[in-house]
Design an enzyme around this catalytic site. Structure first.
Site, mmCIF file in Angstrom:
data_model
loop_
_atom_site.group_PDB
_atom_site.id
_atom_site.type_symbol
_atom_site.label_atom_id
_atom_site.label_comp_id
_atom_site.label_asym_id
_atom_site.label_seq_id
_atom_site.Cartn_x
_atom_site.Cartn_y
_atom_site.Cartn_z
ATOM 1 N N GLU A 89 35.389 55.088 48.070
ATOM 2 C CA GLU A 89 35.148 54.589 49.422
ATOM 3 C C GLU A 89 33.967 53.619 49.352
ATOM 4 O O GLU A 89 33.163 53.678 48.423
ATOM 5 C CB GLU A 89 34.781 55.753 50.365
ATOM 6 C CG GLU A 89 35.921 56.714 50.673
ATOM 7 C CD GLU A 89 36.922 56.180 51.684
ATOM 8 O OE1 GLU A 89 36.685 55.114 52.274
ATOM 9 O OE2 GLU A 89 37.955 56.850 51.865
ATOM 10 N N HIS A 129 42.034 55.294 48.615
ATOM 11 C CA HIS A 129 43.229 54.998 49.413
ATOM 12 C C HIS A 129 43.428 53.498 49.560
ATOM 13 O O HIS A 129 42.465 52.725 49.515
ATOM 14 C CB HIS A 129 43.113 55.640 50.802
ATOM 15 C CG HIS A 129 41.969 55.135 51.644
ATOM 16 N ND1 HIS A 129 42.120 54.134 52.566
ATOM 17 C CD2 HIS A 129 40.657 55.488 51.705
ATOM 18 C CE1 HIS A 129 40.961 53.907 53.176
ATOM 19 N NE2 HIS A 129 40.051 54.717 52.659
ATOM 20 N N GLU A 137 45.087 58.004 53.796
ATOM 21 C CA GLU A 137 43.772 58.598 54.022
ATOM 22 C C GLU A 137 43.302 58.443 55.458
ATOM 23 O O GLU A 137 42.682 59.329 56.027
ATOM 24 C CB GLU A 137 42.732 57.964 53.076
ATOM 25 C CG GLU A 137 41.399 58.692 53.016
ATOM 26 C CD GLU A 137 40.384 58.239 54.071
ATOM 27 O OE1 GLU A 137 39.351 58.917 54.212
ATOM 28 O OE2 GLU A 137 40.617 57.227 54.751
ATOM 29 N N GLU A 138 43.601 57.288 56.043
ATOM 30 C CA GLU A 138 43.060 57.010 57.381
ATOM 31 C C GLU A 138 43.676 57.911 58.441
ATOM 32 O O GLU A 138 43.194 57.962 59.570
ATOM 33 C CB GLU A 138 43.238 55.536 57.739
ATOM 34 C CG GLU A 138 42.454 54.570 56.841
ATOM 35 C CD GLU A 138 40.940 54.670 57.001
ATOM 36 O OE1 GLU A 138 40.458 55.504 57.787
ATOM 37 O OE2 GLU A 138 40.231 53.902 56.313
#
Ligand SMILES: [Zn+2]
Length: 418
Positions: free
Chosen positions: A199, A111, A174-175
Site C-alpha cells: 500500500e 491490490h 481490496e477496496e
C-alpha cells in the site's frame, strides 16, 4: 536488530508515529542504488500504463485488462502464474512464484483495484506536475504494483535469487474488503517467513512511512421495523420506524472507548419512502474501528442493552455487528521489519516513520495471530497522499528510495531473519 531509540510523537488525528529512524552512518549498497536509479523512468512508464486503465473494484473489463498486463510482466520475470477468481466481487487474484536458490520464503502483495469508476482515467489521466504524479489509483495502489514489478526486475539484473520462493500476489478486490481473496491471502501468508505489503504510505501527506499497526473494522447494522399506516387517515395505527431509528441513533452515539481507541460512527441511514405513509422500516449502518478483539462482544452487549429503551412501543429494533478486517496488532516481528526498513532508509540519509493507522488493509489478513511467522510489514508502496480523492498523488522523489528499500529488504530477508 540495531538498537534504535524510540522517539514517539503525535502528528494528527488517529495517527501516531511510533518510532523514528536515527541517522545511520552506513553507506548505501551502490549497485542496488544504481539499479533503482535506472528503474526510475521505467517505473513511471509502468505506472502511467496502469493508471490509465480504470480498474475499480467489480469493473471486470478493466480488471481483466490490468490483469493481462500484470500476468505478462510476471511471466517475463520468470514467474509461474496461478489465477484465482474473486467469486464475490469479480476479477482474478494473480499469484506468481519465482523459485530461488535459498531457503526463506517471502511474499510481496498488493491490490490492483481502485475506488474509481469507469471513465475516470479518460477524464483525468496520469500526469506529473511539480514533483508529483496524479491519476486514479496512482498511489493506492498502482504505485505499489509498479514498485513490486520493478524490484523484481532489479533483483534479476543484480543476479540475486537467494530467496527460497518469492510469491507475488495481486488481488482485485481490496477496496471492497477483499471478500474474494482474503482466504487465499491468509493461506499463502501462513507459508511465508515474511510478507511485504505495498500500500502507499498511509501517514500524513508526503511523510515517508511504513505501517506497523492497523485497526480492525466491524460493520454495524441497525434495523427498525414498525407498522405502516396512512399518515393522514390513521396515523395512530402506525408505528413510525424512522422516529424510532432517530431515537436509537442518538442513544447509540456513545459506544466508543477512547482508552482502547475503539470508535463506532453511524454513517448511513435509510427509511420510509412515501410522504403520506407512516414508515414501516428504517435502517442505519455504522463503521466500527478497534484494536482489541474483545470489543466486538462489549459493543454488541452494550448496544443490545441500550436498544431495549424504546421511544415507540411495538417497534422491533435489531442491532448486529459483522466482522470485517481484523487488526494488525503491535507485534515484535513487524517491529523488527520496520527497524530493518528504517536502517535501509538511513543508508540513503532519509527518515522513515513507523506509523499506526485507523484504516484496515490486507496486511491484517496476512498476519497470523497465533504464530511467529510470517513477519508482516505494510506500506512499502510509494509516498503520497489524498488517496481515494480526485487529487490523489505520489511524490516522484520517492520512487528511487522505495525501489531501493523493497529490493534491499527482500535481499536481506532472503538471507536472514531481521
Ligand atoms: Zn489500497
Amino acid at each position: 536488530m540495531n538498537g534504535f531509540p524510540f522517539k514517539p510523537l503525535l502528528f494528527g488525528a488517529g495517527l501516531a508515529a511510533l518510532t523514528s529512524a536515527a541517522p545511520l552512518a552506513a553507506e548505501p549498497r551502490q549497485e542496488i542504488l544504481d539499479a533503482a536509479e535506472r528503474h526510475e523512468a521505467p517505473l513511471l512508464e509502468t505506472l502511467e500504463t496502469l493508471v490509465n486503465i480504470d480498474s475499480g473494484t467489480t469493473f471486470e473489463a478493466g480488471l481483466a485488462e490490468v490483469e493481462a498486463i500484470l500476468e505478462e510482466r510476471l511471466q517475463e520475470l520468470g514467474a509461474e502464474i496461478e489465477t484465482h477468481p474473486s467469486e464475490e466481487l469479480g476479477g482474478n487474484t494473480l499469484v506468481g512464484r519465482l523459485q530461488g536458490s535459498g531457503e526463506r520464503d517471502i511474499m510481496l502483495m498488493i491490490h490492483y483495484d481502485t475506488v474509481f469508476g469507469e471513465g475516470t482515467a479518460a477524464e483525468r489521466p496520469f500526469r506529473t506536475e511539480e514533483g508529483r504524479a496524479y491519476g486514479p489509483g496512482v498511489g493506492d495502489a498502482k504505485g505499489g504494483v509498479a514498485v513490486i514489478l520493478h524490484s523484481l526486475a532489479m533483483l534479476e539484473e543484480l543476479d540475486f535469487d537467494g530467496y527460497g520462493t518469492l510469491t507475488v500476489v495481486f488481488n482485485p478486490d481490496e477496496e471492497q474488503g477483499s471478500l474474494g481473496s482474503r482466504d487465499l491471502i491468509q493461506e499463502l501468508a501462513g507459508k511465508q517467513d515474511a510478507v511485504l505489503v505495498f500500500e502507499p504510505t498511509l501517514g500524513v501527506d508526503g511523510v515517508s512511512s511504513v505501517t506497523t499497526v492497523t485497526k480492525g473494522i466491524n460493520y454495524a447494522f441497525l434495523e427498525v421495523t414498525g407498522r405502516a399506516s396512512h399518515a393522514g387517515g390513521a396515523p395512530e395505527e402506525g408505528r413510525n420506524s424512522v422516529m424510532e431509528l432517530a431515537h436509537q441513533l442518538l442513544q447509540l452515539d456513545d459506544l466508543d472507548d477512547p482508552d482502547k481507541e475503539t470508535t463506532l460512527n453511524w454513517t448511513v441511514i435509510e427509511g420510509g419512502g412515501t410522504r403520506n405513509i407512516i414508515p414501516e422500516s428504517a435502517r442505519a449502518e455504522g463503521d466500527m474501528r478497534y484494536f482489541d478483539a474483545d470489543e466486538y462482544d462489549r459493543v454488541t452487549e452494550e448496544a443490545n442493552e441500550i436498544i431495549a429503551d424504546r421511544l415507540i412501543e411495538d417497534t422491533d429494533v435489531e442491532f448486529r455487528l459483522e466482522r470485517g478486517r481484523p487488526p494488525l496488532p503491535e507485534n515484535p516481528q513487524t517491529q523488527a521489519l520496520a527497524e530493518a526498513a528504517q536502517a535501509i532508509y538511513g543508508e540513503l540519509d532519509l527518515d522513515l516513520e513507523a506509523v499506526e493507522i485507523g484504516g484496515g488493509t490486507d496486511a491484517a489478513y496476512a498476519y497470523q495471530p497465533d504464530a511467529e511467522h510470517p513477519a508482516v510489514l505494510e506500506s512499502l508502496g510509494l509516498v503520497g497522499g489524498r488517496y481515494h480523492s480526485s487529487d490523489e498523488f505520489v511524490e516522484l522523489d520517492s520512487v528511487v528510495p522505495r525501489l531501493y528499500l523493497a529490493t534491499r529488504l527482500i535481499m536481506d530477508l532472503a538471507e536472514e531473519s531481521p
